[in-house]
Write a protein that holds these residues in place. Structure first.
Motif, PDB file in Angstrom:
ATOM      1  N   PRO A  79     -68.656 -31.308   0.792  1.00 50.59           N
ATOM      2  CA  PRO A  79     -68.802 -31.596  -0.636  1.00 50.59           C
ATOM      3  C   PRO A  79     -67.549 -31.189  -1.415  1.00 50.59           C
ATOM      4  CG  PRO A  79     -70.826 -30.660   0.217  1.00 50.59           C
ATOM      5  CD  PRO A  79     -69.809 -30.558   1.319  1.00 50.59           C
ATOM      6  N   ALA A  80     -67.139 -32.050  -2.337  1.00 44.97           N
ATOM      7  CA  ALA A  80     -65.898 -31.800  -3.081  1.00 44.97           C
ATOM      8  C   ALA A  80     -65.907 -32.598  -4.374  1.00 44.97           C
ATOM      9  CB  ALA A  80     -64.684 -32.178  -2.230  1.00 44.97           C
ATOM     10  N   GLY A  81     -65.042 -32.209  -5.292  1.00 41.50           N
ATOM     11  CA  GLY A  81     -64.941 -32.941  -6.541  1.00 41.50           C
ATOM     12  C   GLY A  81     -63.766 -32.482  -7.376  1.00 41.50           C
ATOM     13  N   LEU A  82     -63.492 -33.233  -8.423  1.00 38.69           N
ATOM     14  CA  LEU A  82     -62.361 -32.956  -9.306  1.00 38.69           C
ATOM     15  C   LEU A  82     -62.641 -31.786 -10.237  1.00 38.69           C
ATOM     16  CD1 LEU A  82     -61.464 -36.588 -10.447  1.00 38.69           C
ATOM     17  CD2 LEU A  82     -60.271 -35.212  -8.743  1.00 38.69           C
ATOM     18  N   LEU A  83     -61.576 -31.136 -10.651  1.00 36.30           N
ATOM     19  CA  LEU A  83     -61.646 -30.175 -11.752  1.00 36.30           C
ATOM     20  C   LEU A  83     -61.479 -30.979 -13.033  1.00 36.30           C
ATOM     21  CD1 LEU A  83     -59.483 -27.318 -10.217  1.00 36.30           C
ATOM     22  CD2 LEU A  83     -61.916 -27.187 -10.756  1.00 36.30           C
ATOM     23  N   GLU A  88     -61.079 -25.102 -16.128  1.00 36.28           N
ATOM     24  CA  GLU A  88     -62.428 -24.868 -15.613  1.00 36.28           C
ATOM     25  C   GLU A  88     -62.396 -23.867 -14.461  1.00 36.28           C
ATOM     26  OE1 GLU A  88     -66.254 -27.466 -14.034  1.00 36.28           O
ATOM     27  OE2 GLU A  88     -64.256 -28.357 -13.973  1.00 36.28           O
ATOM     28  N   ASN A  89     -63.384 -22.980 -14.440  1.00 35.34           N
ATOM     29  CA  ASN A  89     -63.501 -22.025 -13.350  1.00 35.34           C
ATOM     30  C   ASN A  89     -63.808 -22.786 -12.062  1.00 35.34           C
ATOM     31  OD1 ASN A  89     -64.770 -20.113 -11.466  1.00 35.34           O
ATOM     32  ND2 ASN A  89     -64.652 -18.677 -13.163  1.00 35.34           N
ATOM     33  N   LEU A 194     -62.420 -12.425   3.826  1.00 39.77           N
ATOM     34  CA  LEU A 194     -61.881 -13.503   3.004  1.00 39.77           C
ATOM     35  C   LEU A 194     -61.779 -13.064   1.545  1.00 39.77           C
ATOM     36  CD1 LEU A 194     -63.924 -16.485   4.478  1.00 39.77           C
ATOM     37  CD2 LEU A 194     -61.465 -16.087   4.769  1.00 39.77           C
ATOM     38  N   ARG A 195     -60.938 -13.754   0.789  1.00 34.86           N
ATOM     39  CA  ARG A 195     -60.773 -13.418  -0.627  1.00 34.86           C
ATOM     40  C   ARG A 195     -62.062 -13.652  -1.409  1.00 34.86           C
ATOM     41  NH1 ARG A 195     -56.237 -17.347  -2.297  1.00 34.86           N
ATOM     42  NH2 ARG A 195     -57.008 -18.431  -0.435  1.00 34.86           N
ATOM     43  N   PRO A 196     -62.280 -12.873  -2.465  1.00 30.79           N
ATOM     44  CA  PRO A 196     -63.477 -13.081  -3.286  1.00 30.79           C
ATOM     45  C   PRO A 196     -63.427 -14.433  -3.990  1.00 30.79           C
ATOM     46  CG  PRO A 196     -61.997 -11.535  -4.358  1.00 30.79           C
ATOM     47  CD  PRO A 196     -61.451 -11.752  -2.981  1.00 30.79           C
ATOM     48  N   ALA A 197     -64.577 -14.907  -4.411  1.00 29.36           N
ATOM     49  CA  ALA A 197     -64.684 -16.237  -5.014  1.00 29.36           C
ATOM     50  C   ALA A 197     -63.898 -16.364  -6.309  1.00 29.36           C
ATOM     51  CB  ALA A 197     -66.144 -16.583  -5.246  1.00 29.36           C
ATOM     52  N   ASP A 198     -63.640 -15.244  -6.985  1.00 29.55           N
ATOM     53  CA  ASP A 198     -62.912 -15.296  -8.250  1.00 29.55           C
ATOM     54  C   ASP A 198     -61.440 -14.920  -8.082  1.00 29.55           C
ATOM     55  OD1 ASP A 198     -63.223 -12.616  -7.686  1.00 29.55           O
ATOM     56  OD2 ASP A 198     -64.018 -12.068  -9.660  1.00 29.55           O
ATOM     57  N   ALA A 199     -60.907 -15.013  -6.869  1.00 31.28           N
ATOM     58  CA  ALA A 199     -59.497 -14.683  -6.627  1.00 31.28           C
ATOM     59  C   ALA A 199     -58.581 -15.576  -7.460  1.00 31.28           C
ATOM     60  CB  ALA A 199     -59.161 -14.841  -5.146  1.00 31.28           C
ATOM     61  N   ALA A 200     -57.480 -15.009  -7.916  1.00 32.81           N
ATOM     62  CA  ALA A 200     -56.523 -15.777  -8.727  1.00 32.81           C
ATOM     63  C   ALA A 200     -56.032 -16.999  -7.970  1.00 32.81           C
ATOM     64  CB  ALA A 200     -55.344 -14.882  -9.097  1.00 32.81           C
ATOM     65  N   ALA A 203     -51.913 -22.027  -8.700  1.00 26.38           N
ATOM     66  CA  ALA A 203     -51.722 -23.469  -8.784  1.00 26.38           C
ATOM     67  C   ALA A 203     -52.570 -24.089  -9.884  1.00 26.38           C
ATOM     68  CB  ALA A 203     -52.040 -24.130  -7.450  1.00 26.38           C
ATOM     69  N   ARG A 204     -53.733 -23.507 -10.163  1.00 20.66           N
ATOM     70  CA  ARG A 204     -54.638 -23.989 -11.213  1.00 20.66           C
ATOM     71  C   ARG A 204     -55.260 -22.776 -11.898  1.00 20.66           C
ATOM     72  NH1 ARG A 204     -52.228 -27.802  -9.991  1.00 20.66           N
ATOM     73  NH2 ARG A 204     -52.876 -29.980  -9.793  1.00 20.66           N
ATOM     74  N   PRO A 205     -54.526 -22.132 -12.804  1.00 22.62           N
ATOM     75  CA  PRO A 205     -55.092 -20.971 -13.518  1.00 22.62           C
ATOM     76  C   PRO A 205     -56.396 -21.336 -14.213  1.00 22.62           C
ATOM     77  CG  PRO A 205     -52.736 -21.178 -13.929  1.00 22.62           C
ATOM     78  CD  PRO A 205     -53.160 -22.440 -13.229  1.00 22.62           C
TER      79      PRO A 205
END
Length: 208
Positions: A79-83, A88-89, A194-200, A203-205
């Motif tokens: 599953p995938a989609g555009l920002l 957007e977070n 693995l990095r947390p879901a809210d990792a910086a 490329a897309r701040p």
């Protein structure tokens, strides 16, 4: 020597946007090369995307199968989609896509990997999340349309996907990157490293 990508921007002497589409556009830049010459570069300007490798308790990955017109194939994908919204977070976008495409929610989210899909010709950056502790989403299913109206959903063992990737049977970029990254993580420090879901994500701040 540290092997790490770094930010850099070469001087642009002229720029134009010869095409503007619904979600993306095409830009032409005249870029100054290291020897002082100027070369023209055409590329697609893309808002960025998110993808979700959803792994269930039995080690199966949630896949969707969708027609992709540019390559004239039906591809198995994650599953995938555009920002769609600037800033957007990406986690919120990933949760939305998992719900809309597979009607699934997840309790545990991690960043699996970040990639540029085709950096020689497109600015698209994708964040691939790992989602675990899956369950059926509440409420009615999201109403699909266009290519998604013909979408199929399946759960496939990770080992079968690795075999399919290496055999040249599976081609979707996010699926390939996600499957191989997950395999490497399982054989390495483990999924909890693995990095947390809210990792910086430079490329897309995004907003928290």
């Amino acid at each position: 020597m540290t092997i790490k990508d770094t930010a850099e921007e070469w001087r642009i002497t002229a720029t134009a946007t010869p095409f503007v589409g619904n979600k993306t556009s095409v830009r032409t830049d005249d870029v100054v090369m290291p020897d002082g010459s100027v070369s023209r570069r055409d590329y697609q300007v893309h808002p960025g995307s998110v993808a979700v490798l959803a792994l269930d308790e039995t080690g199966r990955v949630v896949l969707v199968r969708q027609y992709r017109h540019p390559v004239r194939q039906k591809l198995w994908e994650i599953p995938a989609g555009l920002l769609d919204v600037p800033g957007e977070n990406p986690l919120h976008a990933a949760q939305r896509e998992l719900y809309e495409e597979a009607h699934i929610k997840a309790e545990d989210w991690r960043v699996l990997t970040d990639v540029y899909t085709t950096p020689g010709g497109c600015s698209e950056a994708v964040r691939v999340f790992l989602a675990r502790e899956l369950s059926e989403a509440e409420g009615e299913r999201f109403e699909v349309e266009e290519e998604e109206a013909d979408m199929e959903i399946a759960r496939v063992p990770l080992d079968d996907l690795v075999r399919g990737v290496l055999a040249g049977e599976l081609h979707n970029n996010c699926l390939v990157v996600g499957v191989m990254s997950l395999t490497a993580a399982l054989r390495g420090a483990g999924l909890d490293a693995l990095r947390p879901a809210d990792a910086a994500w430079p490329a897309r701040p995004f907003e928290a």
